[in-house]
Design an enzyme around this catalytic site. Structure first.
Site, PDB file in Angstrom:
ATOM      1  N   ASP A   1       0.824  -1.214   0.000  1.00 34.45           N
ATOM      2  CA  ASP A   1       0.000   0.000   0.000  1.00 34.45           C
ATOM      3  C   ASP A   1       0.860   1.266   0.000  1.00 34.45           C
ATOM      4  O   ASP A   1       1.942   1.294   0.592  1.00 34.45           O
ATOM      5  CB  ASP A   1      -0.901  -0.029   1.244  1.00 34.45           C
ATOM      6  CG  ASP A   1      -2.011   0.999   1.160  1.00 34.45           C
ATOM      7  OD1 ASP A   1      -2.271   1.524   0.060  1.00 34.45           O
ATOM      8  OD2 ASP A   1      -2.618   1.285   2.204  1.00 34.45           O
TER       9      ASP A   1
ATOM     10  N   ASN B   1     -10.717  -3.548  -5.974  1.00 30.98           N
ATOM     11  CA  ASN B   1      -9.957  -2.575  -6.781  1.00 30.98           C
ATOM     12  C   ASN B   1     -10.581  -2.299  -8.153  1.00 30.98           C
ATOM     13  O   ASN B   1     -10.232  -1.325  -8.814  1.00 30.98           O
ATOM     14  CB  ASN B   1      -8.492  -3.023  -6.963  1.00 30.98           C
ATOM     15  CG  ASN B   1      -7.648  -2.849  -5.730  1.00 30.98           C
ATOM     16  OD1 ASN B   1      -6.677  -3.565  -5.507  1.00 30.98           O
ATOM     17  ND2 ASN B   1      -8.002  -1.888  -4.889  1.00 30.98           N
TER      18      ASN B   1
ATOM     19  N   ARG C   1      -5.065  -1.719   8.924  1.00 30.50           N
ATOM     20  CA  ARG C   1      -6.176  -2.674   8.750  1.00 30.50           C
ATOM     21  C   ARG C   1      -5.732  -3.709   7.718  1.00 30.50           C
ATOM     22  O   ARG C   1      -4.743  -3.502   7.016  1.00 30.50           O
ATOM     23  CB  ARG C   1      -7.452  -1.950   8.313  1.00 30.50           C
ATOM     24  CG  ARG C   1      -7.292  -1.165   7.036  1.00 30.50           C
ATOM     25  CD  ARG C   1      -8.570  -0.419   6.634  1.00 30.50           C
ATOM     26  NE  ARG C   1      -8.248   0.441   5.502  1.00 30.50           N
ATOM     27  CZ  ARG C   1      -7.810   1.689   5.611  1.00 30.50           C
ATOM     28  NH1 ARG C   1      -7.670   2.234   6.802  1.00 30.50           N
ATOM     29  NH2 ARG C   1      -7.491   2.385   4.548  1.00 30.50           N
TER      30      ARG C   1
HETATM   31  C1  FPP Z   1      -2.334   0.103  -3.080  1.00 30.93           C
HETATM   32  O1  FPP Z   1      -1.744   1.382  -3.113  1.00 30.93           O
HETATM   33  C2  FPP Z   1      -1.759  -0.700  -4.135  1.00 30.93           C
HETATM   34  C3  FPP Z   1      -2.458  -1.351  -5.097  1.00 30.93           C
HETATM   35  C4  FPP Z   1      -3.922  -1.308  -5.167  1.00 30.93           C
HETATM   36  C5  FPP Z   1      -1.771  -2.096  -6.151  1.00 30.93           C
HETATM   37  C6  FPP Z   1      -0.521  -2.820  -5.767  1.00 30.93           C
HETATM   38  C7  FPP Z   1       0.157  -3.201  -7.009  1.00 30.93           C
HETATM   39  C8  FPP Z   1       1.487  -3.153  -7.237  1.00 30.93           C
HETATM   40  C9  FPP Z   1       2.485  -2.844  -6.202  1.00 30.93           C
HETATM   41  C10 FPP Z   1       2.029  -3.410  -8.575  1.00 30.93           C
HETATM   42  C11 FPP Z   1       1.456  -4.521  -9.331  1.00 30.93           C
HETATM   43  C12 FPP Z   1       1.990  -5.837  -8.959  1.00 30.93           C
HETATM   44  C13 FPP Z   1       2.402  -6.751  -9.851  1.00 30.93           C
HETATM   45  C14 FPP Z   1       2.690  -8.101  -9.377  1.00 30.93           C
HETATM   46  C15 FPP Z   1       2.635  -6.465 -11.234  1.00 30.93           C
HETATM   47  P1  FPP Z   1      -2.642   2.642  -3.432  1.00 30.93           P
HETATM   48  O2  FPP Z   1      -2.629   2.885  -4.875  1.00 30.93           O
HETATM   49  O3  FPP Z   1      -4.002   2.460  -2.867  1.00 30.93           O
HETATM   50  O4  FPP Z   1      -1.863   3.759  -2.690  1.00 30.93           O
HETATM   51  P2  FPP Z   1      -2.495   5.040  -1.964  1.00 30.93           P
HETATM   52  O5  FPP Z   1      -3.267   4.506  -0.799  1.00 30.93           O
HETATM   53  O6  FPP Z   1      -1.282   5.798  -1.553  1.00 30.93           O
HETATM   54  O7  FPP Z   1      -3.329   5.752  -2.957  1.00 30.93           O
END
Ligand code: FPP
Length: 262
Positions: free
Chosen positions: A36, A84, A210
């Site tokens: 995250d 998501n 969480r």
């Molecule tokens: C949450 O951060 C992250 C995600 C919903 C995606 C996680 C995906 C990756 C790290 C890359 C993809 C993985 C592979 C295996 C190719 P957020 O975007 O919600 O962050 P924020 O809370 O700061 O907005």
């Protein structure tokens, strides 16, 4: 401060800051990570959110190396949740694109590190091309034994539980099992990856505290560790801190500590 007080103070501060020797670290068999903070990482740099996800995906490679260094056998990462899909279409598209590129691009490094790749989630509901990526990455890495990287994609803990219940209901309907034969063990055997041990430690960076529908069943007795560092910046230093904290935890699984039993 009197010399007595000084001695007491130094003892106290030593205890608080005491570093654990690397050799004494307790290493979880299975570590799970909620990746995250990509969006906030990008925002801080005035970059689009997609750049944050790219940096986050790059950091997954570092996590694998660092976990390999510590001899962790299973690493599960939360890459895309069943929730998501509600993000803007362009962001969903970026995440799918990253996923499609990732396993081919990093395969030589995964091979070098002896990392087998598996997936957990509602994979069968994903578009055909994504399912093909999963199949190729799993098939091509089956022989690797040093560590298993499990990528949770289109994953939701509640959906996993519902789907296990549906499988069991079907088996009851077909007369293969009796309703009263459904135990916790049988239920767990119907989850996505029944052969993988439950996670010992779940880490969530980015300051959120969480678990967001991640490994709901499997994580029932996992230790939790939170960090303010955003996922793309989460490195060896933070992993080591998490392992130090884990080493100090007393896992009782609802029972008593050894000392209390005696
Ligand atoms: C949450 O951060 C992250 C995600 C919903 C995606 C996680 C995906 C990756 C790290 C890359 C993809 C993985 C592979 C295996 C190719 P957020 O975007 O919600 O962050 P924020 O809370 O700061 O907005």
């Amino acid at each position: 401060m009197s010399s007595n007080e000084e001695a007491r103070f130094s003892l106290f501060s030593k205890k608080k800051t005491q570093k654990i020797d690397k050799a004494d670290l307790k290493i979880p068999v299975h570590l799970a990570v909620i990746m995250d903070g990509n969006g906030r990482w990008a925002k801080k740099r005035m970059l689009p959110r997609s750049a944050g996800h790219r940096a986050g995906a790059d950091n997954l490679k570092n996590l694998c190396k660092n976990c390999g260094h510590y001899g962790i056998k299973y690493v599960t990462v939360y890459a895309f949740s069943t929730e998501n899909w509600s993000r803007p279409e362009s962001e969903v598209h970026t995440l799918m694109e990253l996923f499609v590129e990732y396993f081919d691009r990093y395969d030589p490094e995964l091979e070098q590190e002896g990392i087998r790749v598996r997936f957990t989630g509602d994979i069968k509901s994903l578009p055909e091309n994504i399912q093909a990526v999963c199949k190729r990455a799993e098939e091509g890495s089956k022989h690797r034994t040093r560590m298993t990287l499990i990528v949770a994609f289109n994953y939701g803990g509640r959906r996993e539980i519902v789907q296990a219940a549906q499988k069991l209901a079907q088996q009851v309907k077909e007369g293969k099992i009796k309703e009263e034969e459904i135990t916790e063990e049988l239920f767990a055997q119907n989850l996505y990856l029944p052969d993988v041990p439950d996670p010992d430690l779940i880490i969530r960076p980015s300051g959120e505290e969480r678990t967001s529908n991640f490994l709901v069943w499997e994580g029932a007795y996992s230790e939790l560790w939170f960090s303010d560092v955003l996922w793309p910046d989460f490195g060896m230093k933070e992993l080591t801190e998490a392992l130090e904290a884990y080493t100090k935890r007393d896992r009782r699984f609802g029972g008593l500590t050894k000392e209390k039993k005696e």
